[in-house]
Design an enzyme around this catalytic site. Structure first.
Site, PDB file in Angstrom:
ATOM      1  CD1 TRP A   1      -2.123  -2.192   1.903  1.00  0.00           C
ATOM      2  CD2 TRP A   1      -2.921  -1.376  -0.022  1.00  0.00           C
ATOM      3  NE1 TRP A   1      -3.089  -3.049   1.430  1.00  0.00           N
ATOM      4  CE2 TRP A   1      -3.597  -2.580   0.266  1.00  0.00           C
ATOM      5  CE3 TRP A   1      -3.252  -0.684  -1.197  1.00  0.00           C
ATOM      6  CZ2 TRP A   1      -4.590  -3.106  -0.564  1.00  0.00           C
ATOM      7  CZ3 TRP A   1      -4.238  -1.207  -2.025  1.00  0.00           C
ATOM      8  CH2 TRP A   1      -4.890  -2.396  -1.695  1.00  0.00           C
TER       9      TRP A   1
ATOM     10  CG  ASP B   1      -3.350   3.793   4.141  1.00  0.00           C
ATOM     11  OD1 ASP B   1      -4.436   3.575   4.718  1.00  0.00           O
ATOM     12  OD2 ASP B   1      -2.997   3.180   3.115  1.00  0.00           O
TER      13      ASP B   1
ATOM     14  CE  LYS C   1      -8.540  -3.326   3.854  1.00  0.00           C
ATOM     15  NZ  LYS C   1      -7.799  -2.459   2.957  1.00  0.00           N
TER      16      LYS C   1
HETATM   17  C1  LIG Z   1      -7.174  -1.997   1.935  1.00  0.00           C
HETATM   18  C2  LIG Z   1      -6.126  -0.957   2.026  1.00  0.00           C
HETATM   19  C3  LIG Z   1      -6.004   0.053   1.069  1.00  0.00           C
HETATM   20  C4  LIG Z   1      -6.866   0.113  -0.170  1.00  0.00           C
HETATM   21  O1  LIG Z   1      -8.105   0.560   0.124  1.00  0.00           O
HETATM   22  P1  LIG Z   1      -9.200   0.852  -1.028  1.00  0.00           P
HETATM   23  O2  LIG Z   1     -10.312   1.393  -0.211  1.00  0.00           O
HETATM   24  O3  LIG Z   1      -9.485  -0.450  -1.692  1.00  0.00           O
HETATM   25  O4  LIG Z   1      -8.629   1.841  -1.967  1.00  0.00           O
HETATM   26  C5  LIG Z   1      -5.040   1.025   1.273  1.00  0.00           C
HETATM   27  N1  LIG Z   1      -4.241   0.993   2.342  1.00  0.00           N
HETATM   28  C6  LIG Z   1      -4.314   0.017   3.264  1.00  0.00           C
HETATM   29  C7  LIG Z   1      -3.391   0.043   4.435  1.00  0.00           C
HETATM   30  C8  LIG Z   1      -5.258  -0.985   3.142  1.00  0.00           C
HETATM   31  O5  LIG Z   1      -5.346  -1.944   4.069  1.00  0.00           O
END
Ligand SMILES: *Cc1c(COP(=O)(O)O)cnc(C)c1O
Length: 362
Positions: free
Chosen positions: A103, A173, A197
């Site tokens: 990511w 993030d 999540k």
């Molecule tokens: C799942 C995830 C993403 C991607 O998220 P989307 O909503 O599918 O764009 C980005 N960063 C992390 C840490 C993730 O776990």
């Protein structure tokens, strides 16, 4: 609730049963309106209340004050990878990034499309098996912001200490570990997380942003690509992802009912200790893939002695009611995602299953 499984999916992922029941109950007739909230106008007083409550609860749970704004956006965390440099990375500056896996690598790629990137730290050469220590993260004076990924959903690592960046905005993030533990969220000038999540269904992205960073958005951006548009209009500039916001509000209320982050953290700690307990007890069978001091509390990754055993464990587990244990296609192995909504019972029963499986499959 006869047919519910223990859902270890990495995302979209399990949602608290109490929340699903409220959605079910309110879906036909939301509080006497004769319609569901997803059929209501986003300008209605009912939705306005949901929107405002979700924002207030986000700040309350994360312990953030009035100098933060909560935004509800779309396009997932992946769009934030671009929004951030679009809004904050000016000519003559660098966006500083810590590369801790898939990511962060994607976030870096977007920054490089938009401006200049500085690699402030990386564990790529070590297979991303740990995250850098704060002392090993460095960036130059012309840094617009430092970007980190708090939890690496695919590699199974997590920051347990964040750098002090002083005047440099720290951006994170937190898609896969937001609201899972008590940390000082006010260290961050911007936090973003796709909801799917820890917070609810896919389709809404939570962003919390400090006012002083918000003031720095670049001029001349299209409205929907400027954070200020969302802040100025209470995230109602255009039609928001209303269902996601509604469920997120319910999830926040669920967190408060558990006793807030302190209580949620306690359960999360017990869950990860249970599963890592198997890795530590049988390290030749359940082989942890990351260094202990960088272990993720949310996504626990391991390899078994061979791939056939991994496949068998995943299939047998599914038959026994433990779903979603396949490691990400890029890394293989087994991944146990124990987000907030996974009850301790799920982790305890899975650990028992793992031990039984090991004894039967040497
Ligand atoms: C799942 C995830 C993403 C991607 O998220 P989307 O909503 O599918 O764009 C980005 N960063 C992390 C840490 C993730 O776990």
């Amino acid at each position: 609730m006869a047919n519910r499984v223990f859902n270890f999916n990495p995302g979209p992922s399990t949602i608290p049963l109490d929340v699903l029941k409220i959605i079910q109950e309110e879906l036909i007739d939301y509080r006497g309106t004769g319609m569901s909230i997803i059929e209501s106008s986003h300008r209605s007083p009912e939705f306005d209340e949901v929107n405002n409550q979700a924002m207030a609860l986000a700040k309350e749970i994360l312990g953030l004050g009035d100098n933060y704004k909560v935004l509800f956006m779309t396009g997932g965390a992946s769009s934030q990878f671009a929004y951030i440099p679009l809004n904050f990375l000016n000519d003559g500056q660098v966006g500083a990034y810590v590369d801790t896996g898939t990511w962060s690598t994607k976030a870096i790629k977007e920054a490089q499309i938009i401006g200049n990137m500085h690699l402030a730290g990386s564990t790529k050469d070590d297979g991303y098996t740990f995250v850098p220590k704060p002392a090993d993260i460095s960036y130059p004076d012309n840094t617009a912001y430092l970007h980190v990924t708090s939890n690496n959903t695919i590699k199974g690592t997590q920051f347990h200490q964040f750098p002090d960046t002083g005047e440099v905005p720290l951006i994170c993030d937190m898609s896969s570990d937001i609201a899972s533990r008590k940390i000082d969220y006010s260290k961050f000038s911007l936090i973003y997380a796709g909801a799917q999540k820890n917070l609810g269904p896919a389709g809404v992205t939570l962003v919390v942003i400090k006012e002083d960073l918000l003031a720095k958005c670049k001029e001349g951006l299209p409205s929907m690509f400027n954070y200020q548009t969302y802040a100025a209009k209470n995230s109602l500039y255009n039609t928001p992802p209303s269902f996601g916001i509604y469920v997120m509000k319910l999830v926040f209320e669920w967190i408060m009912n558990q006793g807030g982050l302190e209580a949620v953290e306690k359960v999360n700690m017990a869950k990860k200790d249970t599963i890592y307990g198997m890795i530590d007890k049988y390290p030749d069978y359940f082989k942890g893939t990351v260094k202990p001091d960088s272990r993720s509390w949310m996504n626990i990754t391991m390899r078994l002695p061979n791939e056939d055993l991994e496949k068998k464990l995943i299939a047998d587990a599914k038959a026994a009611g433990f779903v979603g244990l396949k490691g990400h296609r890029s890394v293989g192995g087994v991944r146990v995602s124990v987000y907030n909504a996974m009850p301790l019972e799920g982790a305890t029963k899975l650990a028992e299953f793992m031990e039984t499986f090991m004894n039967a499959n040497q």
